[in-house]
Write an enzyme that holds these catalytic residues in place. Structure first.
Site, short mmCIF file in Angstrom:
data_model
loop_
_atom_site.label_atom_id
_atom_site.label_comp_id
_atom_site.label_asym_id
_atom_site.label_seq_id
_atom_site.Cartn_x
_atom_site.Cartn_y
_atom_site.Cartn_z
N CYS A 1 6.13 5.17 -13.31
CA CYS A 1 7.06 3.97 -13.73
C CYS A 1 6.69 3.29 -14.92
O CYS A 1 5.84 2.37 -15.34
CB CYS A 1 6.80 2.98 -12.64
SG CYS A 1 7.97 1.55 -12.72
N CYS B 1 7.28 -0.56 -15.24
CA CYS B 1 6.13 -1.29 -14.61
C CYS B 1 4.93 -1.31 -15.56
O CYS B 1 4.33 -2.07 -15.59
CB CYS B 1 5.71 -0.49 -13.33
SG CYS B 1 7.18 -0.07 -12.40
N ASP B 2 4.69 -0.01 -15.94
CA ASP B 2 3.34 0.00 -16.57
C ASP B 2 3.18 -0.03 -18.25
O ASP B 2 2.30 -0.12 -18.96
CB ASP B 2 2.74 1.10 -16.38
CG ASP B 2 2.40 1.15 -14.72
OD1 ASP B 2 2.18 0.17 -14.23
OD2 ASP B 2 2.28 2.31 -14.40
P1 FAD Z 1 8.18 0.91 -0.74
O1 FAD Z 1 7.17 -0.03 -1.63
O2 FAD Z 1 8.39 2.16 -1.29
O3 FAD Z 1 7.47 1.13 0.54
C1 FAD Z 1 8.10 1.55 1.73
C2 FAD Z 1 6.91 2.08 2.77
O4 FAD Z 1 7.32 2.08 4.10
C3 FAD Z 1 6.29 3.43 2.36
O5 FAD Z 1 5.66 3.80 1.18
C4 FAD Z 1 5.64 3.96 3.73
O6 FAD Z 1 4.32 3.07 3.51
C5 FAD Z 1 6.67 3.07 4.63
N1 FAD Z 1 7.51 3.84 5.47
C6 FAD Z 1 8.28 4.81 4.99
N2 FAD Z 1 8.74 5.58 5.73
C7 FAD Z 1 8.36 4.98 6.92
C8 FAD Z 1 8.78 5.26 8.50
N3 FAD Z 1 9.44 6.29 8.74
N4 FAD Z 1 8.31 4.34 9.32
C9 FAD Z 1 7.39 3.20 9.20
N5 FAD Z 1 7.19 3.12 7.69
C10 FAD Z 1 7.58 3.99 6.74
N6 FAD Z 1 7.74 -2.64 -9.34
C11 FAD Z 1 7.40 -3.75 -10.02
O7 FAD Z 1 8.21 -4.63 -9.97
N7 FAD Z 1 6.29 -3.99 -10.83
C12 FAD Z 1 5.26 -2.96 -11.05
O8 FAD Z 1 4.31 -3.23 -11.76
C13 FAD Z 1 5.44 -1.80 -10.31
N8 FAD Z 1 4.61 -0.73 -10.49
C14 FAD Z 1 4.75 0.53 -9.93
C15 FAD Z 1 3.82 1.48 -10.17
C16 FAD Z 1 3.88 2.74 -9.55
C17 FAD Z 1 2.89 3.84 -9.77
C18 FAD Z 1 5.12 3.09 -8.62
C19 FAD Z 1 5.15 4.27 -8.14
C20 FAD Z 1 6.13 2.04 -8.52
C21 FAD Z 1 5.87 0.63 -8.95
N9 FAD Z 1 6.89 -0.38 -9.01
C22 FAD Z 1 6.67 -1.63 -9.33
C23 FAD Z 1 8.05 0.06 -8.09
C24 FAD Z 1 7.83 -0.84 -6.85
O9 FAD Z 1 6.43 -0.24 -6.44
C25 FAD Z 1 8.97 -0.38 -5.76
O10 FAD Z 1 10.28 -0.94 -6.44
C26 FAD Z 1 8.70 -1.26 -4.61
O11 FAD Z 1 7.66 -1.03 -3.98
C27 FAD Z 1 9.98 -0.62 -3.66
O12 FAD Z 1 9.59 -1.61 -2.50
P2 FAD Z 1 10.46 -1.07 -1.02
O13 FAD Z 1 10.29 -2.42 -0.11
O14 FAD Z 1 11.35 -0.40 -1.16
O15 FAD Z 1 9.34 0.10 -0.27
#
Ligand code: FAD
Ligand code: NDP
Length: 320
Positions: A143, A146-147
């Site tokens: 990302c 992000c980084d």
């Molecule tokens: P996610 O964070 O994708 O989490 C969803 C979670 O739900 C899954 O990981 C799992 O644990 C759970 N899940 C999945 N399927 C199921 C199921 N069937 N049943 C139950 N639970 C389930 N964004 C920023 O704003 N700032 C940053 O500095 C930043 N750094 C990042 C660094 C990295 C390495 C990465 C990969 C991403 C980064 N991001 C950052 C992006 C950010 O992490 C995502 O945009 C954000 O986390 C998305 O949130 P979300 O709620 O959609 O779900």
């Protein structure tokens, strides 16, 4: 008959926990299935895989990803969200109440819900090259937005793997920080849209490495220092000195349990009505990266989680 929950939230990232806080404060007694290593990621979602988060408002000094997610989880429980550490593996949205089955309980009675908020996120794709695990978050990231601003990426050559819009956007973004940005693409033509591709190749800080795939990442045990790439046409290899490596080869939305139950786009993302969290199934909402392939940030995920909970609350109040 089993209890029928007002709202079941599936997922555990910023979208899920924001939805939980709003639904709990609206006295809907939400139940949140946070998953158990769902999609290969710990409960808490993608931010559990990173170190510092510097762009989430309210933390002027930055905060570690896992700590931010611990705080969000604590805020959900503070208002009465019931959190269950199980992965939802199957759903039936064909009639109400909706039915959900956790992994390992497929032969048991389903969980019943009047409304469902899907916030299962997405997983950034990476390549299992030698050196990836050694230097993950020590110069290797998935990302750039992000980084990219971290001090280790300033004024050093950087590499981006991929040729789509993400690669074009991330590489262009990284030219603000790196001295040179190599874009390593396996073909001689970008997949990115014409305008983004043009902006990329015309950037004087960008050096395209066409027809090439990454073979390995090397370093000094503290941080990545180089990558080896192979030309797929002639088989030759070369080493590029870099201080950072960014994978931009796409994401996989975590939508396997919803295939056939809800409208997905051609890449598997949940389709929502633009400007809302509504899906094609009345009473089922989607929030966060599971329905967003453009912004993919914690704050946008949290914002859409809020939208989903407010919409669910309004819809439920109209049903009784
Ligand atoms: P996610 O964070 O994708 O989490 C969803 C979670 O739900 C899954 O990981 C799992 O644990 C759970 N899940 C999945 N399927 C199921 C199921 N069937 N049943 C139950 N639970 C389930 N964004 C920023 O704003 N700032 C940053 O500095 C930043 N750094 C990042 C660094 C990295 C390495 C990465 C990969 C991403 C980064 N991001 C950052 C992006 C950010 O992490 C995502 O945009 C954000 O986390 C998305 O949130 P979300 O709620 O959609 O779900
Ligand atoms: P894409 O799937 O569009 O592109 C992935 C890129 O990575 C492709 O160039 C692909 O190569 C390459 N790739 C895939 N797997 C490998 C591998 N194993 N080894 C080497 N290279 C690999 O993903 P994106 O994340 O770029 O885009 C996803 C969607 O989001 C698209 O619809 C895009 O338009 C959209 N998007 C829009 C943005 C915007 O408008 N601002 C920003 C970011 C994304 P190949 O081309 O050879 O298949």
């Amino acid at each position: 008959m089993s209890e029928i929950h007002n709202v079941v939230i599936i997922g555990s990232g910023p979208a899920a926990h924001t939805a939980a806080v709003y639904a709990a404060r609206a006295e809907l007694s939400p139940v949140l299935y946070e998953g158990f290593m769902a999609g290969g990621i710990a409960a808490g979602g993608q931010l559990t895989t990173t170190t510092e988060v510097e762009n989430y408002p309210g933390f002027p000094e930055g905060i570690s990803g896992p700590e931010l997610m611990d705080k969000m989880r604590a805020q959900s429980t503070r208002f009465g969200t019931k959190i269950i550490t199980e992965t939802i593996a199957k759903v039936d949205f064909s009639e109400r109440p909706f039915k959900l089955w956790p992994e390992h309980k497929l032969d048991k009675d389903p969980i019943l819900a009047k409304s469902v908020i899907i916030s299962t996120g997405a997983t950034a794709k990476t390549l299992d090259i030698p050196g990836k695990d050694n230097y993950w978050q020590r110069g290797i990231s998935a990302c750039a937005v992000c980084d990219g601003a971290l001090p280790i990426f300033r004024d050093v050559p950087l590499a981006v793997i991929g040729g789509g819009d993400s690669a074009a956007e991330e590489a262009t973004y990284l030219t603000k920080y790196g001295s040179t940005v190599y874009v390593v693409h396996r073909r001689d033509e970008l997949r990115a849209s014409a305008i983004m591709a043009k902006r990329l190749v015309e950037n004087p800080k960008v050096e395209m490495v066409w027809n090439s795939v990454i073979e390995s990442a090397g370093g000094d045990d503290k941080q990545i220092r180089n990558i080896t790439v192979k030309n797929v046409n002639d088989g030759s290899s070369k080493t590029l000195d870099v201080g950072g490596l960014f994978f931009a080869i796409g994401h996989k939305p975590n939508t396997d349990p919803f295939v056939g139950q809800i409208d997905l786009d051609e890449e598997g993302y949940i389709k929502t009505v633009p400007g809302t969290a509504r899906t094609n199934i009345e009473g089922v909402y989607a929030a966060g990266d599971v329905q967003d392939k453009k912004y993919r940030q914690a704050i946008t995920a949290a914002g859409s989680g809020c939208m989903a909970a407010l919409e669910a609350e309004r819809w439920l109040s109209e049903q009784d």
